[in-house]
Scaffold this active site. Structure first.
Site, PDB file in Angstrom:
ATOM      1  N   GLY A 181       0.846  -1.088   0.040  1.00 19.87           N
ATOM      2  CA  GLY A 181       0.091   0.097   0.098  1.00 19.87           C
ATOM      3  C   GLY A 181       0.863   1.184   0.107  1.00 19.87           C
ATOM      4  O   GLY A 181       2.033   1.063  -0.514  1.00 19.87           O
ATOM      5  N   SER A 182       0.231   2.422   0.732  1.00 18.74           N
ATOM      6  CA  SER A 182       1.060   3.797   0.603  1.00 18.74           C
ATOM      7  C   SER A 182       2.314   3.568   1.328  1.00 18.74           C
ATOM      8  O   SER A 182       3.079   4.442   1.233  1.00 18.74           O
ATOM      9  CB  SER A 182       0.233   4.639   1.251  1.00 18.74           C
ATOM     10  OG  SER A 182      -1.039   4.694   0.578  1.00 18.74           O
ATOM     11  N   THR A 183       2.836   2.555   2.266  1.00 18.79           N
ATOM     12  CA  THR A 183       4.100   2.559   2.631  1.00 18.79           C
ATOM     13  C   THR A 183       5.026   2.505   1.787  1.00 18.79           C
ATOM     14  O   THR A 183       6.408   2.545   2.054  1.00 18.79           O
ATOM     15  CB  THR A 183       4.306   1.291   3.693  1.00 18.79           C
ATOM     16  OG1 THR A 183       4.096   0.035   3.053  1.00 18.79           O
ATOM     17  CG2 THR A 183       3.172   1.332   4.843  1.00 18.79           C
TER      18      THR A 183
END
Lengths: 624, 359
Positions: free
Chosen positions: A332-334
């Site tokens: 995801g956004s990590t």
């Protein structure tokens, strides 16, 4: 005489005596001949066959017994004992000494079961292992006997030829399930182990490291077996020791795990399945490695019963599965900070580059919409603010501008898509998609839409928590990527002090522009400390400054346009919550990755877990 | 007639030889028992009792013994029948519990049978007629079979042998003897040698149902190793590893010869055999000089029976004869057989003391 009836009424005593003397002389001759023949037999045994019998007498008398080395102890980085050896008793049988064949063994086991609890599992595994030992070897039947069992056997010992109770050191894990996925456990040597191990050195060893550190460091933990040539009597009781070479104890290990930090992360996860990995970026040492749920390793040491094992298998969320090492999740956004860094370093964007987020993004010439998480979008953003608010549009565009090939090449430098090289076995590789990979695995070309979602860590991307934590550590220490290590120091038998072991450097990401790195790190700083940061709650009342990034991994593809809140989705279909962090921002002492399975949005559940972990570590580290 | 210690009817030759065997035996027993002085002491007491009994019997004139003989025999038979009904013992019925002591009637028969056969033949014309032979055989067969069914084949063998020896010394014709010999061969090593291995195993179990169940042949193997590893001069007194480490089963009783062989070697074995041969020779000499037919036959039979003990025990320990419970005379631990043997020697001494003075 018989037949001469006419003369038999008169006794002729002189004739009788003459006859007797004759018979006596003949008799004595017989006696001498027979006894000489007997002596001849003794001559054969004692003179002619002397060598043979002398050797056999010697091998009767002398036994060689293996001396089992004490297994190395394991400590955490603060010196707490996390794997120890405790005196225990086990029941063993030497099949050769048991009268009768398999029936005899079963009869013996039946008899023994009146004194020692021997269920079907114990019997089955005894019969299974016994085939891999020699007939004259002592085969373990049951480990960790209770005091009552030992006492009952001792009183009745004479009744059981071939069976004996042996004292040994049993492995014990005082922290139980907290460290299972780090330490693993030792278990009974089974047929697979026997095939691979050094038989000479394991002559008397009955347990071996099965998984985890116990398995990975088996060689140095085990030590070197010794032996003892002893004179023993017919019952095997040692009368005296003729020669002895002592065993060399295994190496004591210090792991970089800090039990207090591990415990804090464990507690913070609560009942939710998930994983926390914390690494010291300075040296690549692993401070915490949590995978939940877990199980009690002590149950496995003495051989777990079928029922107990089945209970573990039936527990939801697979306690046997080491998520930190093998669990793969969409990042995801990590992943955004790494894509951002790629953009800056490859000069696709600059720190000042501005983009407009309207809430919906389209690839030119396509009608499919790609959304921002915030309805109506975020307006004008730069790299820092895009990271702060996790603006998808910024990274959709950046990904398109970078292209999948450059993205793959750059991100792989941080260890995505390959094992980290940690000192454990079974590590997952994750997945960093590329054009080539897509062609090989799907037989299809790469589509631009896949590049767009790869820009926000969705789509094919998969990472393990360990990979993610190590990538963050690499990011915050200027590109130096370690193969992370659990082993911190080792103390060989006889050594005064433990010797530090260092994590090898797996790769150094080239730094073209330090400003690019700083920009990304300050973007992550704003995630926690900025006015619009997505993980502001992490910063509340900290003694140090934290940088981080939230993330959400989709478990179930919702209809693109549907708006559903987490509460409306069944627990097991909810997204995984992710959070990566580092602290303190200026001189990072810890890099961390948190995955809470089905936790929903990253900031809500994963960030507090990270906060608890950071506190546990930094409260110690920052106190002089 | 020598007057020695005021006891007129002793044979110094027998006495010296017996003391030699007994002394050697106690020495070996000390080692075989694992330096158990208590055990040596108990055996000494039994031997002491035996010697007292021997001295007492030696003072009883042979004709008085002859008067007792039929009673002794009948009592023995009755007691054997009693063991059948109410005997005690480990898996066998050898012992009769008489309250204070446990008594083995078969031991009594070792003396009573040759005495009875000699008693019977004493009044007969010798060599014995067919009817006399039949009666004599009946006299020895009844107790032999009663003992064999206990089962105690070792003692049955000794009892039968003592009776047969009496008949042999009475001049029984060779071909009759050979016929008897053929019958006895059924239990003898000749047959053993031509048997198949599995048959031997069966016979082993048959001959000794108390055999150590830990693998057949364990006794014999360990005993042979002990004997063989002794070599020419032995490992030395108290130095036998097979014995000290308890590899030899029954090492202080039936297998004590293995201990002796291990510690004193072939030299020790030959020395012991020499003493036994001298004992037998002396016994036969006493018999030859006996005053009357009955004494002559009895003395000769008792002497030759000693030979059977030695041969069977020596053969069993060295693995050429099956394991039957026959003790090594005066050396094996255990009271009953030693006392019986010493009483037998007492009978010999009595016959010697009352020998004829003019040849």
């Amino acid at each position: 005489m018989i037949g001469r009836s006419d003369t038999r009424s008169i006794k002729d005593s002189r004739e009788e005596r003459r006859l007797f003397e004759h018979r006596a002389r003949t008799g004595l001759a017989f006696v001498i001949v027979f006894l000489l023949a007997l002596v001849g037999r003794y001559v054969w045994l004692q003179v002619i066959a002397y060598e043979n019998f002398s050797t056999r007498s010697e091998s009767n008398r002398v036994n060689v017994r293996p001396l089992v080395p004490n297994r190395g102890l394991i400590y955490d980085r603060r010196g707490r004992v996390i794997a120890e050896n405790r005196p225990a008793y086990r029941l063993e049988i030497v099949p050769e000494k048991v009268p009768g064949k398999t029936d005899g063994l079963d009869a013996l086991l039946d008899e023994l079961s009146t004194l020692v609890e021997l269920n079907e599992d114990v019997r089955r595994s005894f019969h299974k292992t016994r085939r891999h030992y020699q007939m004259f070897d002592s085969v373990p039947v049951k480990f960790n006997l209770s005091e009552q069992e030992v006492a009952r056997f001792a009183v009745n010992r004479h009744r059981f030829a071939g069976a004996d109770v042996v004292s040994y050191l049993s492995r014990s894990y005082p922290y139980g399930e907290l460290l299972t996925h780090v330490l693993g456990y030792v278990g009974r040597v089974d047929e697979h182990d026997i095939a691979r191990l050094d038989k000479g050195n394991y002559r008397g060893t009955r347990t071996i490291g099965k998984i985890g550190v116990e398995r990975y460091r088996e060689k140095i933990l085990h030590g070197t077996s010794g032996f003892e040539r002893v004179e023993s009597n017919v019952r095997g009781r040692v009368v005296r020791v003729l020669e002895r070479r002592g065993a060399i104890a295994g190496t004591d290990l210090v792991l970089s795990i800090d039990v207090a930090v591990q415990q804090a992360a464990w507690d913070a996860l609560g009942e939710r399945p998930g994983s926390v990995v914390a690494i010291d970026p300075a040296d690549g040492s692993i401070i915490a490695l949590v995978s939940k749920p877990a199980y009690n390793p002590n149950d496995f040491v003495s051989g777990i019963s079928q029922r107990a094992y089945k209970a573990i298998l039936d527990t939801p969320y697979r306690p046997l599965f080491n998520r930190a090492l093998m669990g793969t999740y969409g990042p995801g956004s990590t992943l955004k900070p790494f894509i951002g860094l790629a953009g800056l370093e490859l000069e696709v964007v600059s720190p000042q580059t501005r983009m407009f987020s309207s809430g919906t993004f389209y690839i030119e010439g396509f009608s499919r919409p790609y959304h921002d998480w915030k309805d109506g979008g975020h307006g004008w953003v730069t790299m820092k603010t895009a990271l702060e608010q996790s603006v998808n549009t910024y990274f959709y565009q950046l990904a398109l501008d970078l292209g999948i090939d450059r993205m793959h090449a750059y991100l792989s430098q941080f260890g995505f898509g390959s094992i980290t090289g940690v000192d454990m076995t079974g590590e997952g590789e994750g997945l960093l998609p590329s054009r080539e990979w897509k062609q090989n695995s799907h037989g299809e070309p790469w589509y631009p839409g896949e590049t767009v979602i790869a820009g926000i860590g969705q789509g094919f991307n998969l990472v393990t928590p360990l990979q993610l934590a190590n990538a963050v550590a690499t990011l915050v220490n200027g590109g130096k990527r370690h193969a992370p290590r659990l082993l911190y120091a080792a103390k060989k038998a006889g050594d005064e002090r433990a010797e530090r072991t260092n994590a090898p450097i797996a790769f150094e990401v080239p730094v073209k522009d330090t400003r690019a790195w700083q920009t990304v790190l300050s973007g992550m700083d704003r995630v926690v400390n900025g006015p619009l940061g997505t993980a502001k709650e992490v910063a509340v009342n900290t003694r140090y400054r934290v940088g981080g990034k939230t993330g959400t991994a989709q478990v179930y593809m919702l209809d693109q346009d549907a708006t559903v809140t987490d509460e409306e989705v069944a627990q097991h279909l909810r997204d995984h919550a992710l959070f990566v962090a580092f602290a303190p921002v200026n001189v990072p002492r810890i890099a961390i990755a948190v995955v809470v399975e089905h936790g929903g949005a990253g900031s809500k559940v994963a960030a507090p877990v990270a906060r608890a972990t950071l506190d546990a570590w930094l409260d110690q580290e920052l106190t002089p | 007639m020598p007057v020695w210690m005021g006891v007129p009817r002793l044979d110094p030759v027998l006495l010296v030889l017996l003391v030699l065997v007994i002394f050697f035996g106690l020495l070996v027993l000390y080692s075989a028992s694992g330096k158990d002085l208590e055990m040596v002491y108990r055996q000494s007491v039994r031997l002491g009792v035996g010697i007292v009994a021997m001295l007492a019997i030696s003072q009883v004139p042979p004709h008085t013994l002859r008067i007792w003989t039929p009673w002794l025999y009948v009592i023995g038979i009755i007691m054997l029948l009693a063991t059948w009904a109410l005997g005690v013992g480990r898996g066998t019925q050898r012992w009769l519990d008489l309250g204070l002591i446990r008594f083995q009637p078969s031991e009594l028969m070792k003396l009573a049978v040759p005495m009875m056969v000699a008693w019977y033949l004493h009044a007969r014309v010798l060599p014995p007629a067919l009817k006399a032979v039949m009666v004599a055989l009946l006299i020895l067969l009844v107790p032999t079979l009663l003992i064999a069914r206990q089962p105690d084949l070792g003692t049955a063998l000794l009892v039968a042998a003592s009776g047969v020896f009496t008949l042999y010394l009475a001049g029984l014709r060779w071909r009759v003897l050979l016929g008897l010999g053929a019958v006895m061969a059924a239990a003898m090593p000749v047959l053993w040698l031509i048997m198949k291995e599995y048959q031997r195993d069966r016979v082993r179990t048959f001959l000794n149902p108390e055999a150590d169940p830990l693998g057949h042949g364990w006794n014999i193997i360990q005993s042979k190793i002990a004997v063989g590893s002794g070599g020419l001069s032995g490992k030395g007194w108290l130095q036998g590893t097979q014995s000290n480490l308890e590899f030899i089963p029954e090492r202080h009783t039936d297998f004590i010869l293995a201990v002796l062989s291990e510690e004193f070697g072939l030299i020790g074995v030959m020395g012991l055999m020499l003493v036994y041969i001298l004992l037998i020779a002396r016994g036969l000499h006493i018999a030859s000089n006996a005053r009357d037919t009955g004494s002559r036959l009895l003395a000769g039979s008792l002497s030759l029976t000693l030979f059977v003990y030695v041969l069977v025990n020596g053969g069993m320990v060295s693995g050429v004869l099956p394991v039957v419970g026959v003790a090594l005379p005066l050396i094996s631990y255990g009271g009953t057989s030693a006392v019986t043997l010493l009483i037998g020697f007492g009978v010999l001494m009595s016959i010697h003391g009352h020998r004829k003075f003019i040849r």
